[in-house]
Design a protein around this motif. Sequence first.
Motif, PDB file in Angstrom:
ATOM      1  N   SER A 150       0.787  -1.226   0.000  1.00 56.33           N
ATOM      2  CA  SER A 150       0.000   0.000   0.000  1.00 56.33           C
ATOM      3  C   SER A 150       0.822   1.281   0.000  1.00 56.33           C
ATOM      4  O   SER A 150       0.241   2.363   0.096  1.00 56.33           O
ATOM      5  CB  SER A 150      -0.926   0.017   1.230  1.00 56.33           C
ATOM      6  N   TYR A 174      -7.981   0.487  -1.624  1.00 61.11           N
ATOM      7  CA  TYR A 174      -8.998   0.398  -2.673  1.00 61.11           C
ATOM      8  C   TYR A 174     -10.358   0.858  -2.144  1.00 61.11           C
ATOM      9  O   TYR A 174     -11.054   1.665  -2.773  1.00 61.11           O
ATOM     10  CB  TYR A 174      -9.134  -1.041  -3.183  1.00 61.11           C
ATOM     11  N   ARG A 175     -10.730   0.329  -0.999  1.00 59.97           N
ATOM     12  CA  ARG A 175     -12.046   0.659  -0.438  1.00 59.97           C
ATOM     13  C   ARG A 175     -12.144   2.144  -0.120  1.00 59.97           C
ATOM     14  O   ARG A 175     -13.172   2.778  -0.372  1.00 59.97           O
ATOM     15  CB  ARG A 175     -12.292  -0.179   0.818  1.00 59.97           C
ATOM     16  N   CYS A 188     -12.858  -6.200  -5.302  1.00 62.27           N
ATOM     17  CA  CYS A 188     -11.590  -6.328  -4.582  1.00 62.27           C
ATOM     18  C   CYS A 188     -11.304  -7.801  -4.283  1.00 62.27           C
ATOM     19  O   CYS A 188     -12.181  -8.526  -3.785  1.00 62.27           O
ATOM     20  CB  CYS A 188     -11.637  -5.545  -3.272  1.00 62.27           C
ATOM     21  N   ARG A 189     -10.083  -8.234  -4.550  1.00 63.33           N
ATOM     22  CA  ARG A 189      -9.709  -9.626  -4.319  1.00 63.33           C
ATOM     23  C   ARG A 189      -8.446  -9.663  -3.455  1.00 63.33           C
ATOM     24  O   ARG A 189      -7.383  -9.169  -3.835  1.00 63.33           O
ATOM     25  CB  ARG A 189      -9.465 -10.352  -5.643  1.00 63.33           C
ATOM     26  N   LEU A 190      -8.568 -10.242  -2.286  1.00 59.83           N
ATOM     27  CA  LEU A 190      -7.474 -10.339  -1.325  1.00 59.83           C
ATOM     28  C   LEU A 190      -6.519 -11.449  -1.740  1.00 59.83           C
ATOM     29  O   LEU A 190      -6.936 -12.540  -2.138  1.00 59.83           O
ATOM     30  CB  LEU A 190      -8.044 -10.628   0.061  1.00 59.83           C
ATOM     31  N   TRP A 205      -3.966  -7.162   2.236  1.00 60.94           N
ATOM     32  CA  TRP A 205      -5.028  -6.526   3.015  1.00 60.94           C
ATOM     33  C   TRP A 205      -4.915  -5.012   3.031  1.00 60.94           C
ATOM     34  O   TRP A 205      -5.911  -4.304   2.832  1.00 60.94           O
ATOM     35  CB  TRP A 205      -5.012  -7.059   4.457  1.00 60.94           C
ATOM     36  N   SER A 236      -3.533  -3.012   0.910  1.00 61.29           N
ATOM     37  CA  SER A 236      -3.896  -2.493  -0.407  1.00 61.29           C
ATOM     38  C   SER A 236      -5.413  -2.457  -0.567  1.00 61.29           C
ATOM     39  O   SER A 236      -5.976  -1.499  -1.118  1.00 61.29           O
ATOM     40  CB  SER A 236      -3.283  -3.354  -1.513  1.00 61.29           C
ATOM     41  N   LEU A 237      -6.080  -3.506  -0.101  1.00 60.08           N
ATOM     42  CA  LEU A 237      -7.543  -3.535  -0.204  1.00 60.08           C
ATOM     43  C   LEU A 237      -8.178  -2.421   0.604  1.00 60.08           C
ATOM     44  O   LEU A 237      -9.196  -1.845   0.189  1.00 60.08           O
ATOM     45  CB  LEU A 237      -8.082  -4.898   0.235  1.00 60.08           C
ATOM     46  N   GLU A 238      -7.579  -2.077   1.742  1.00 58.07           N
ATOM     47  CA  GLU A 238      -8.075  -0.937   2.506  1.00 58.07           C
ATOM     48  C   GLU A 238      -7.963   0.343   1.691  1.00 58.07           C
ATOM     49  O   GLU A 238      -8.863   1.186   1.705  1.00 58.07           O
ATOM     50  CB  GLU A 238      -7.287  -0.804   3.812  1.00 58.07           C
ATOM     51  N   GLU A 253     -16.569  -3.352  -3.021  1.00 59.86           N
ATOM     52  CA  GLU A 253     -16.059  -4.553  -2.364  1.00 59.86           C
ATOM     53  C   GLU A 253     -16.060  -5.752  -3.306  1.00 59.86           C
ATOM     54  O   GLU A 253     -15.142  -6.579  -3.286  1.00 59.86           O
ATOM     55  CB  GLU A 253     -16.915  -4.864  -1.135  1.00 59.86           C
TER      56      GLU A 253
END
Length: 310
Positions: A120, A151-152, A161-163, A145, A147-149, A158
Amino acid sequence: MLVEWGACTEHMPHYVFSKNNPYDREAPVELVLPARMPSRAFMDSIRTTAVPEDGLAIWFLGQNGFLLKAHESPLIGIDLYLTNSCARRFADLPFRLDRQLPVFIEPEDLEIDVFCTTHSHQDHADPETLQRLKRTETMQFVGPWESLECYRNCGIPEAQCRLLHPNQRLQLGGGVDLKGTFALPTDATDLNHLGLLFRFTNGITYYNSGDTGECALLSSLLPHNVDICSICINGGFHNLAPMDAAHIVHQIGARVAIPCHYDMMVNNAGDPEMLRTALHVIGSETPVHVMDYYVPWIYRKHRRAPGAAE
């Protein structure tokens, strides 16, 4: 122009990455190279590039930014930093984080199918790039994870988004397999660093190290015998230095190495040829391909790299 491995091609132009003083905030940043074509035209050229069935096309957008395209596969982006947001966010530092490469593709013009980030940090998962994207409902956003935060927080739904964890596999469509690999975090602001290992339907394997520090077990934790290894060599901010990277490339048996993370920011630039020099010093015959900009490099599975094992 398609540049194939094993073909007779011109050498990459000589770029000077150390021309800007990172401590002189008054001087304008001199670009390493001028923009060669408009953003939209470059994106269109990528989308329309035909890739042979046994090949993988790779475009380099600076830092750790790559675009990957195989025959009839999704168009995949890695760590696409398409703004100068780090310079603005970290303007209070004593050195400059300005980019010295042109923005090859404006975020609004980016048309890819899979957007991957290795972690991130802002030069890898850039909020401004993400916020300005013209997203489609079918785009996938992949990463660890933290990075997904990001993205969101940038409004990515959601469902898109793929963890991805180390040792976890995802199917990206078109027969492309993605596996998360180990990377050693380089500071406490993100402890979820990943490397990425892609396997395409033609058998080509492409490994991207992401940002990673050196440790005694590193080479034993990484994928071995990959076709292509793109690896950080900048040494700054606790990343691998050229000699560290050379040992990794040699120990994992990569068929060809691509140096990266040496060109974007005025305070963290180096010479990509140092990876070739370091490999020579340790007695490795692994060939190095230094990427040019705007020009796709086509790696072909049936063209064995010089010095690579059968």
